[in-house]
Write a protein that holds these residues in place. Structure first.
Motif, PDB file in Angstrom:
ATOM      1  N   UNK B 283     -39.550 -34.930  22.357  1.00  0.00           N
ATOM      2  CA  UNK B 283     -39.003 -33.644  22.754  1.00  0.00           C
ATOM      3  C   UNK B 283     -39.513 -32.563  21.831  1.00  0.00           C
ATOM      4  N   UNK B 284     -39.214 -31.335  22.206  1.00  0.00           N
ATOM      5  CA  UNK B 284     -39.704 -30.245  21.380  1.00  0.00           C
ATOM      6  C   UNK B 284     -39.135 -30.405  19.979  1.00  0.00           C
ATOM      7  N   UNK B 285     -39.892 -29.929  19.052  1.00  0.00           N
ATOM      8  CA  UNK B 285     -39.579 -30.198  17.663  1.00  0.00           C
ATOM      9  C   UNK B 285     -38.667 -29.133  17.052  1.00  0.00           C
ATOM     10  N   UNK B 286     -38.117 -28.266  17.880  1.00  0.00           N
ATOM     11  CA  UNK B 286     -37.318 -27.178  17.332  1.00  0.00           C
ATOM     12  C   UNK B 286     -36.238 -27.725  16.419  1.00  0.00           C
ATOM     13  N   UNK B 287     -36.146 -27.189  15.242  1.00  0.00           N
ATOM     14  CA  UNK B 287     -35.086 -27.631  14.346  1.00  0.00           C
ATOM     15  C   UNK B 287     -35.549 -28.704  13.404  1.00  0.00           C
ATOM     16  N   UNK B 288     -36.586 -29.416  13.766  1.00  0.00           N
ATOM     17  CA  UNK B 288     -37.037 -30.501  12.902  1.00  0.00           C
ATOM     18  C   UNK B 288     -38.004 -29.971  11.867  1.00  0.00           C
ATOM     19  N   UNK B 289     -37.577 -29.013  11.120  1.00  0.00           N
ATOM     20  CA  UNK B 289     -38.470 -28.444  10.131  1.00  0.00           C
ATOM     21  C   UNK B 289     -38.111 -29.025   8.781  1.00  0.00           C
ATOM     22  N   UNK B 290     -38.999 -29.445   7.906  1.00  0.00           N
ATOM     23  CA  UNK B 290     -40.440 -29.381   8.125  1.00  0.00           C
ATOM     24  C   UNK B 290     -40.945 -30.603   8.881  1.00  0.00           C
ATOM     25  N   UNK B 291     -41.783 -30.373   9.860  1.00  0.00           N
ATOM     26  CA  UNK B 291     -42.399 -31.539  10.495  1.00  0.00           C
ATOM     27  C   UNK B 291     -43.785 -31.712   9.903  1.00  0.00           C
ATOM     28  N   UNK B 292     -44.383 -32.840  10.175  1.00  0.00           N
ATOM     29  CA  UNK B 292     -45.655 -33.149   9.528  1.00  0.00           C
ATOM     30  C   UNK B 292     -46.843 -32.956  10.447  1.00  0.00           C
ATOM     31  N   UNK B 293     -46.723 -31.970  11.343  1.00  0.00           N
ATOM     32  CA  UNK B 293     -47.840 -31.760  12.263  1.00  0.00           C
ATOM     33  C   UNK B 293     -48.578 -30.481  11.917  1.00  0.00           C
ATOM     34  N   UNK B 294     -49.833 -30.471  12.329  1.00  0.00           N
ATOM     35  CA  UNK B 294     -50.644 -29.261  12.146  1.00  0.00           C
ATOM     36  C   UNK B 294     -51.292 -28.930  13.483  1.00  0.00           C
ATOM     37  N   UNK B 295     -51.766 -27.710  13.614  1.00  0.00           N
ATOM     38  CA  UNK B 295     -52.395 -27.336  14.879  1.00  0.00           C
ATOM     39  C   UNK B 295     -53.740 -28.038  15.060  1.00  0.00           C
TER      40      UNK B 295
END
Ligand code: HEM
Ligand code: FES
Lengths: 163, 427
Positions: B283-295
């Motif tokens: 699901x969308x990652x809203x709220x899961x900060x910091x996540x470990x993804x990059x563009x």
């Protein structure tokens, strides 16, 4: 664009409509998959050649005089070795019974370069992975005096044509 | 009231703007300068949109994948391009094929280079695809939910081997002829269908014109199409399985208290959903900060470009330095002595020299079935995403044993077999 997830309802579960629809569904499925299967099979029928144009399996190799007593002559193109002992004559296959390489004549009989099968002068396996002895083919003397070999007919090893 | 006429664009101005307008009609977005545009770039470009907009940092770690899957793919691309070029000259005829090879070497511009590139990429692809298989195994990446993609992978590996098998009949030299004579004879040992399969492959009872044409069609049309389809499924599944595997501790632990969990998969019948709601996956990652993804733009794309440039340069350098071998023309009477297959089939040839059925059919079939069954037999969820994880000691040990055994057979076949396949020492 939105997707409606409500189940499309048929008639009641016992009603005639549902079972007819099911039946039609089955028939359609069988028809479609059946034809797909059939066309798949017919592809294989198509690529299986009905006639092949290889070498003839039955051929003449010359007069008995061409093979002096006590000689063993490998006829590479025919894939056979003509063995002449006294008045007796035989044709032994030079196609390895392992995986089809051409064996070469060696001091001890035949040796295959591909995976090391070895055969004695009569074609019996003496070593290596070959599962069967080299077959012997039928040899006959044609009315015109020429020797005829038929690679379609295998005979018991050790049976010679006596001239 | 006279209508306001818009200023008439001068034809000259249109001409001046032509290049810019054409460019903009193809690439709707300027080079991205903020995150929204970075997303849009990945999303709207046909060639980029098979990538996710964001990737996990773990997937970009060179020491995790070694880029092996990607290199396999680039090698395949090189093979297709050079292969199509070679097709302009090649003729699948027993009387012409070998002469065309000589022509390629002697008279065609860049002929030698293209043939070398095709040959060395083929060798490299077999090796790299196998290494990729090892990477996926040793990191436990075949586990749920990636079971089926592993199966697709095994099929890709087999297809790669068939590609090289069909390819090396085509030069119609001694190696070609005898390797295919032996190879098709091995197929003949398969139970029940063996003899028919052998006949279908050769289109007759011995390797000749029919066999050459058949192998050509398989090599340039049938197998590549199947391979392209299988690769497409492979890539699609990577996305749908949630990107590359990673260990549990690759993501920061977040408490779910503040974030109510929404399950997109629970679909209540009375509601209607937009298509987005149906897309399965994280699901969308809203709220899961910091996540470990990059563009993906530019991180993933630059890494891919880099891998491609390195792959292509390596193949080019090897092709400039070493010429692809071409043996004597076919002599159906005398196999070369010893008659050796290319290195990656020498393990098989060594096994076949003990028993045609067990070496050529039995053991390989067991191998392939074990490979296919791996994700369904090894169900433990632990140890995903780590090289040589302790939790997977047993599976990894079995796998490495098989690999080492095969390597030993290849080494024996390559260096310790001489004339008549008898044992020799290379020194
Ligand atoms: C033509 C051959 C193949 C191509 C072009 C290919 C391509 C790729 C690519 C580009 C990736 C992304 C990650 C990476 O670069 O490592 C990948 C992942 C993967 N491949 Fe392959 N592959 C091939 C063969 C195989 C084989 C032989 C297997 C195993 C039997 C396999 C199983 C997998 C699995 C399970 C993943 C997901 C790995 C993960 O989530 O960490 N593939 N493949
Ligand atoms: S083909 Fe003769 S030993 Fe294998």
């Amino acid at each position: 664009m939105a997707v409606n997830l409500k189940r499309s309802s048929g008639e009641d579960s016992d009603g005639g409509k549902t079972s007819r629809r099911r039946m039609l569904g089955w028939l359609t499925g069988v028809g479609l998959f059946g034809s797909a299967g059939l066309s798949a099979v017919s592809n294989f029928v198509f690529i299986k050649p009905r006639a092949t144009y290889g070498q003839p399996q039955r051929f003449s190799v010359g007069k008995p005089e061409d093979f002096p007593e006590g000689t063993r002559s490998v006829l590479g193109a025919r894939g056979i070795c003509i063995v002449r002992e006294g008045t007796k004559l035989a044709a032994i296959s030079t196609t390895c019974t392992h995986l089809g390489c051409t064996v070469a004549s060696a001091e001890t009989g035949f040796a295959c370069p591909c995976h090391g099968s070895r055969f004695d002068p009569d074609g019996n396996v003496t070593g290596g992975p070959a599962p069967r002895p080299l077959p012997w083919f039928q040899v006959t003397l044609a009315p015109n005096g020429e020797i005829e070999v038929d690679k379609d007919i295998e005979i018991t090893p050790g049976s010679y044509l006596t001239l | 009231m006279s209508p306001v006429t818009p200023p008439k664009p001068s034809p000259f101005a249109a001409l001046l703007e032509l290049p810019g307008n054409v460019w903009k009609s193809i690439f709707r977005n300027p080079l991205p300068s903020n995150d929204l545009e970075r997303s849009a770039t990945s999303f709207t470009n046909f060639f980029l949109h098979i990538h996710p907009v964001k990737v996990h940092k773990n997937s970009l770690r060179p020491a995790y994948t070694f880029g092996l899957g990607l290199i396999s793919f680039f090698l395949f691309v090189i093979l297709i391009v050079t292969g199509i070029l070679l097709m302009f000259y090649y003729v699948p005829s027993t009387t012409q094929a070998y002469d065309q090879m000589l022509d390629l070497r002697g008279t065609v511009a860049f002929g030698t280079l293209l043939r070398n590139m095709h040959r060395w990429s083929a060798h490299a692809m077999v090796a790299v695809v196998f290494l990729h298989l090892c990477r996926v195994f040793l990191t436990g990446s075949y586990k749920k939910p990636r079971e089926f993609n592993w199966v697709v992978g095994v099929i890709l590996f087999l297809l790669t081997l068939f590609m090289s098998f069909t390819g090396y009949l085509l030069p119609w030299d001694q190696l070609a002829f005898w390797a295919i004579t032996v190879g098709t004879a091995i197929a003949g040992y398969a139970p029940i269908v063996g003899k028919d399969m052998q006949f279908l492959l050769m289109g007759g009872t011995s390797v000749g014109q029919e066999a050459l044409l058949r192998f050509y069609v398989l090599h340039v049309a049938v197998l590549p199409s199947v391979l392209v389809l299988a690769i497409a499924i492979h890539f699609w599944r990577i996305r749908k399985d949630g990107g590359l595997s990673r260990s549990e501790d690759a993501d920061p632990v977040i408490s779910l208290e503040a974030i109510p969990t929404v399950k997109a998969s629970v679909l209540e019948p009375k509601k209607t959903y937009g298509l987005q709601g149906l897309v399965r996956g994280p699901l969308t990652k809203v709220g899961q900060i910091p996540d470990n993804t990059v563009f993906s733009w530019p991180n993933l794309f630059l890494a891919e470009l880099f891998t491609f440039v390195v792959t292509l340069s390596a193949i080019l350098i090897v092709s400039l330095l070493f010429n692809a071998p071409l043996e004597e023309p076919v002599n159906a009477l005398h196999p070369p002595n010893p008659a050796k297959a290319p290195w990656y089939f020498l393990g098989l040839q060594e096994m076949v020299s003990y028993s045609a059925f067990w070496g050529g059919i039995g053991v390989p079939t067991i191998f392939v079935l074990l490979l296919l069954g791996t994700p369904y037999l090894d169900r433990g969820p632990k140890g995903v995403g780590k090289w040589f994880s302790r939790d997977r000691l047993l599976a990894n040990t079995i796998f490495i044993t098989f690999v080492v055994a095969n390597i030993i057979f290849v080494i024996i076949g390559t260096f310790f077999r001489g004339a008549n396949w008898s044992f020799v020492t290379p020194w």
